[in-house]
Design a protein around this motif. Structure first.
Motif, PDB file in Angstrom:
ATOM      1  N   SER A  87      -6.954  -0.839  -0.726  1.00 30.76           N
ATOM      2  CA  SER A  87      -6.580   0.580  -0.616  1.00 30.76           C
ATOM      3  C   SER A  87      -6.970   1.402  -1.840  1.00 30.76           C
ATOM      4  CB  SER A  87      -5.078   0.717  -0.364  1.00 30.76           C
ATOM      5  OG  SER A  87      -4.366   0.260  -1.488  1.00 30.76           O
ATOM      6  N   ASP A  88      -7.157   0.748  -2.993  1.00 32.05           N
ATOM      7  CA  ASP A  88      -7.555   1.494  -4.194  1.00 32.05           C
ATOM      8  C   ASP A  88      -8.971   2.042  -4.095  1.00 32.05           C
ATOM      9  OD1 ASP A  88      -5.105   0.971  -5.319  1.00 32.05           O
ATOM     10  OD2 ASP A  88      -5.804  -0.766  -6.465  1.00 32.05           O
ATOM     11  N   TYR A  89      -9.745   1.531  -3.133  1.00 30.66           N
ATOM     12  CA  TYR A  89     -11.139   1.966  -2.969  1.00 30.66           C
ATOM     13  C   TYR A  89     -11.320   2.800  -1.708  1.00 30.66           C
ATOM     14  CZ  TYR A  89     -11.584  -1.130  -6.841  1.00 30.66           C
ATOM     15  OH  TYR A  89     -11.409  -1.687  -8.083  1.00 30.66           O
ATOM     16  N   VAL A  90     -10.184   3.239  -1.155  1.00 30.01           N
ATOM     17  CA  VAL A  90     -10.198   4.051   0.064  1.00 30.01           C
ATOM     18  C   VAL A  90      -9.828   5.485  -0.310  1.00 30.01           C
ATOM     19  CG1 VAL A  90      -9.097   4.403   2.312  1.00 30.01           C
ATOM     20  CG2 VAL A  90      -9.613   2.073   1.503  1.00 30.01           C
ATOM     21  N   LEU A  91     -10.629   6.427   0.135  1.00 33.59           N
ATOM     22  CA  LEU A  91     -10.436   7.841  -0.192  1.00 33.59           C
ATOM     23  C   LEU A  91      -9.699   8.550   0.929  1.00 33.59           C
ATOM     24  CD1 LEU A  91     -11.897   8.363  -2.869  1.00 33.59           C
ATOM     25  CD2 LEU A  91     -13.324   6.832  -1.485  1.00 33.59           C
ATOM     26  N   SER A  92      -8.989   9.606   0.574  1.00 31.53           N
ATOM     27  CA  SER A  92      -8.361  10.458   1.585  1.00 31.53           C
ATOM     28  C   SER A  92      -9.340  11.550   1.991  1.00 31.53           C
ATOM     29  CB  SER A  92      -7.112  11.121   1.008  1.00 31.53           C
ATOM     30  OG  SER A  92      -6.181  10.131   0.639  1.00 31.53           O
ATOM     31  N   VAL A  93      -9.573  11.698   3.277  1.00 26.45           N
ATOM     32  CA  VAL A  93     -10.435  12.781   3.763  1.00 26.45           C
ATOM     33  C   VAL A  93      -9.529  13.965   4.128  1.00 26.45           C
ATOM     34  CG1 VAL A  93     -12.070  13.510   5.533  1.00 26.45           C
ATOM     35  CG2 VAL A  93     -12.184  11.182   4.602  1.00 26.45           C
ATOM     36  N   PRO A  94      -9.651  15.070   3.380  1.00 26.54           N
ATOM     37  CA  PRO A  94      -8.755  16.206   3.635  1.00 26.54           C
ATOM     38  C   PRO A  94      -8.976  16.800   5.028  1.00 26.54           C
ATOM     39  CG  PRO A  94      -9.966  16.477   1.562  1.00 26.54           C
ATOM     40  CD  PRO A  94     -10.601  15.352   2.299  1.00 26.54           C
ATOM     41  N   ASP A  95      -7.930  17.438   5.537  1.00 20.79           N
ATOM     42  CA  ASP A  95      -7.998  18.036   6.871  1.00 20.79           C
ATOM     43  C   ASP A  95      -9.121  19.061   6.999  1.00 20.79           C
ATOM     44  OD1 ASP A  95      -5.944  16.588   7.866  1.00 20.79           O
ATOM     45  OD2 ASP A  95      -4.394  18.065   7.374  1.00 20.79           O
ATOM     46  N   GLY A  96      -9.456  19.732   5.907  1.00 17.37           N
ATOM     47  CA  GLY A  96     -10.405  20.849   5.975  1.00 17.37           C
ATOM     48  C   GLY A  96     -11.832  20.465   6.320  1.00 17.37           C
ATOM     49  N   ILE A  97     -12.169  19.189   6.331  1.00 14.93           N
ATOM     50  CA  ILE A  97     -13.560  18.794   6.599  1.00 14.93           C
ATOM     51  C   ILE A  97     -13.651  18.115   7.958  1.00 14.93           C
ATOM     52  CG2 ILE A  97     -15.603  17.677   5.668  1.00 14.93           C
ATOM     53  CD1 ILE A  97     -14.206  17.212   3.089  1.00 14.93           C
ATOM     54  N   ASP A  98     -14.641  18.533   8.718  1.00 17.56           N
ATOM     55  CA  ASP A  98     -14.961  17.870   9.979  1.00 17.56           C
ATOM     56  C   ASP A  98     -15.310  16.412   9.655  1.00 17.56           C
ATOM     57  OD1 ASP A  98     -15.913  17.103  12.416  1.00 17.56           O
ATOM     58  OD2 ASP A  98     -17.568  18.548  12.494  1.00 17.56           O
ATOM     59  N   PRO A  99     -14.632  15.445  10.271  1.00 19.36           N
ATOM     60  CA  PRO A  99     -14.846  14.047   9.884  1.00 19.36           C
ATOM     61  C   PRO A  99     -16.301  13.600   9.978  1.00 19.36           C
ATOM     62  CG  PRO A  99     -13.204  14.229  11.671  1.00 19.36           C
ATOM     63  CD  PRO A  99     -13.548  15.604  11.249  1.00 19.36           C
ATOM     64  N   VAL A 100     -17.029  14.073  10.960  1.00 27.79           N
ATOM     65  CA  VAL A 100     -18.418  13.635  11.093  1.00 27.79           C
ATOM     66  C   VAL A 100     -19.272  14.163   9.936  1.00 27.79           C
ATOM     67  CG1 VAL A 100     -19.168  15.541  12.599  1.00 27.79           C
ATOM     68  CG2 VAL A 100     -20.337  13.356  12.724  1.00 27.79           C
ATOM     69  N   ALA A 101     -18.945  15.367   9.470  1.00 29.31           N
ATOM     70  CA  ALA A 101     -19.678  15.948   8.346  1.00 29.31           C
ATOM     71  C   ALA A 101     -19.195  15.395   7.014  1.00 29.31           C
ATOM     72  CB  ALA A 101     -19.528  17.471   8.356  1.00 29.31           C
ATOM     73  N   VAL A 138       0.835  -1.208   0.000  1.00 31.79           N
ATOM     74  CA  VAL A 138       0.000   0.000   0.000  1.00 31.79           C
ATOM     75  C   VAL A 138       0.868   1.256   0.000  1.00 31.79           C
ATOM     76  CG1 VAL A 138      -1.677   1.366   1.321  1.00 31.79           C
ATOM     77  CG2 VAL A 138      -1.935  -1.127   1.158  1.00 31.79           C
ATOM     78  N   SER A 139       0.626   2.124  -0.993  1.00 28.64           N
ATOM     79  CA  SER A 139       1.377   3.379  -1.025  1.00 28.64           C
ATOM     80  C   SER A 139       0.452   4.589  -0.926  1.00 28.64           C
ATOM     81  CB  SER A 139       2.189   3.461  -2.320  1.00 28.64           C
ATOM     82  OG  SER A 139       1.318   3.313  -3.430  1.00 28.64           O
ATOM     83  N   ARG A 140      -0.829   4.395  -1.195  1.00 29.96           N
ATOM     84  CA  ARG A 140      -1.766   5.530  -1.213  1.00 29.96           C
ATOM     85  C   ARG A 140      -2.113   6.044   0.181  1.00 29.96           C
ATOM     86  NH1 ARG A 140      -6.110   4.427  -6.025  1.00 29.96           N
ATOM     87  NH2 ARG A 140      -7.124   6.192  -5.028  1.00 29.96           N
ATOM     88  N   HIS A 141      -2.059   5.185   1.174  1.00 27.29           N
ATOM     89  CA  HIS A 141      -2.501   5.571   2.514  1.00 27.29           C
ATOM     90  C   HIS A 141      -1.492   5.096   3.551  1.00 27.29           C
ATOM     91  CE1 HIS A 141      -6.325   6.584   0.677  1.00 27.29           C
ATOM     92  NE2 HIS A 141      -6.344   5.403   0.100  1.00 27.29           N
ATOM     93  N   ARG A 142      -1.412   5.852   4.659  1.00 27.61           N
ATOM     94  CA  ARG A 142      -0.488   5.497   5.737  1.00 27.61           C
ATOM     95  C   ARG A 142      -1.229   5.392   7.061  1.00 27.61           C
ATOM     96  NH1 ARG A 142       4.550   9.677   4.675  1.00 27.61           N
ATOM     97  NH2 ARG A 142       4.749   9.190   2.450  1.00 27.61           N
TER      98      ARG A 142
END
Lengths: 345, 345
Positions: B137-151, B75-79
């Protein structure tokens, strides 16, 4: 100006010879001596009253080719002696957003049909089954020298009706296009889609006209009466142009589209059609409709057809054969368009 | 690895706590400790058996946000430590034309749903109503810091479901867009269409949520229960996104489209819909469907939402409130998405 014509006196009545009045040539009008008028299935629907009450007597005909014999003072687009055509519309408001966008057929005030419509001056329009017609020059097309005039007449409706969606949805090299139905519209669709460079498949009820279809430019030909057709071709097409006015099994045809594919109806069945929305959602597919085309696009289509040597396949008839021709159209017994020689009127 | 979850034991049964098995982390997998899981109307349809038989027990949830706690060797896309999301699909063939075109949701071999689906290794998938999940991991998205995780959780389904058609049909400056229905999907549609620069109108049954709609970014708000709405807005919209799963009067809504306008369904009513083809032909209009979006587009959507400060409007619940939340969703009593705090599992 009184001219010979053929008219339906009332709904469902046979057409008969008559004499009609044409308006004086206005400053932006041209007078056309008609040579040929194609017979469109719409003519039959209209005179039969299938589409509601009509202002009888009705003189049908919106696939008109002839020669200009007089022009108004302000006309610059056409000259006496020019070979010209008139299609399904002879006027529109010219001012609405759609008219300004060269989509006069979708005029927000309503385009004026070539026959059985109320023109902007309040008179009822009469179509091409007559010896002459007076038309606003902005709605008159130039028929290029390269097309046989008799084969050009059906282009004014059947040609533009199929050309418009093929162009709008980008039929061309690398695109897989199916034409449903090989009749007056369908045979033009095959020729035009082929000339545009698309890979063309005919979907017809039977294989009866297969040889014709391949000769006209189709790469493949399938019978829709054979259920295996829908399995074999599942997900194949980028664009399907449905020229059949009768109801079809929309879900089955939508299943033939690739992702982002579009099924366009150019005929309108009288009854509503039903579809399962999953058929669309499962491939970001669209079900669309298209009606003739604007004046500029119609001219483009005529020029394209001239350039590619495309005309309709026609059977020329005399005026006294019109009623018989109607019966044969209803029986699908025409390959592929009747055209009236209007000198016989 | 055995983890806590909430599952429906059989069709129509209330959900209850359970323990499920998650697979070992494969070389291309990530293990996610789930923080939040949104409740989508699809979850309810599925566990109620509305969409056919299901492989019970069913653990729903395809709006998942959490933190990576382990990654496979390749896996290289996510840590480990990354905040990530999982949406409606967790696998696809990766090789067909649609997968190669980044439209994995239209995988020709069938995408693998996040729950109640058969994964490529033959096991049944279980969704986000649980503490952990293992996903390719190819079907896992990165959630950017700018968004509240619950939202962010509801973006993984409601967000991409509305973003995809808005982007595909070019919602943006100068475009008039209507969103039908102001629920979980609709409220995201309003926020996104507004952020894309379109002029946004909400078409809702009543004016009950008008204030909310305007606050979320709508320029206009009309009640579809008022017949005059359909007269006032005739021919107005370039794009209508219908988020309502129940049947609608398609002809009435198609009449609200300008020439070349598109009505896109993102919900799919169980019953077929019917329409008069004239509604399409009279303006070169389209009726289309769209289903979630590909992985790359989902990432684009998350980045777009972060950039524009967009999240879902949520009501956070504990696991033991799931059944009650289902009842409230069915009663349209939620503004606008329930999100389960999965630490309560």
């Amino acid at each position: 100006m009184r001219v010979n014509a053929y008219a339906a006196p009332a709904a469902g009545q046979p057409l008969a010879p008559t004499v009609i009045e044409r308006r004086e040539v206005g400053s932006n009008d041209v007078l056309i001596q008609i040579e040929y008028a194609g017979i469109c299935h719409s003519d039959i629907h209209t005179v039969n009253g299938d589409w509601g009450p009509q202002p009888f007597p009705v003189v049908p005909g919106h696939e008109i080719v002839g020669v200009v014999t007089e022009v108004g003072a302000d006309v610059s687009r056409h000259r006496v002696g020019d070979r010209v055509g008139v299609g399904c519309m002879v006027n529109s408001c010219g001012e609405c957003a759609n008219c300004r966008a060269c989509d006069e057929q979708y005029c927000l005030k309503g385009m004026v049909g070539t026959y059985a419509a109320t023109d902007r001056d309040g008179t009822t329009t009469h179509g091409g089954y007559s010896t002459h017609v007076v038309v606003d020059s902005d709605y008159v097309l130039s028929v290029p020298d390269g097309i046989d005039p008799v084969a050009a007449a059906p282009l004014l409706c059947a040609g533009i009706t199929t050309y418009a969606p093929l162009r709008h949805w980008n039929a061309g090299p690398g695109k897989k296009v199916a034409i449903v139905g090989l009749g007056g519209l369908g045979h033009m669709g095959v020729k035009i889609a082929h000339a545009l460079g698309a890979e063309v498949t005919v979907l017809s009820q039977s294989l009866k006209k297969q040889e014709d279809g391949l000769r006209l430019g189709a790469d493949d030909y399938y019978a829709t009466s054979d259920p295996s057709t829908f399995e074999q071709l599942a997900g194949r097409f980028d664009l399907i142009v449905n020229t059949v006015s009768a109801g079809i099994d929309l879900d089955a045809y939508l299943g033939l589209l690739a992702v982002d594919g579009t099924l366009v109806n150019v005929g309108a069945p009288a009854e509503p059609l039903s579809l399962n929305v999953f058929s669309l959602i499962g491939g970001r597919r669209s079900f669309a409709g298209s009606m003739i085309g604007g004046i500029a696009l119609t001219q483009e289509m005529l020029d394209f057809c001239a350039q590619h040597g495309i005309g309709a396949e026609v059977e020329v008839i005399a005026a006294d054969q019109i009623n018989q021709a109607y019966e044969r159209v209803l029986a699908s017994d025409v390959r592929y368009r009747f055209v009236i020689d209007t000198t016989t009127l």
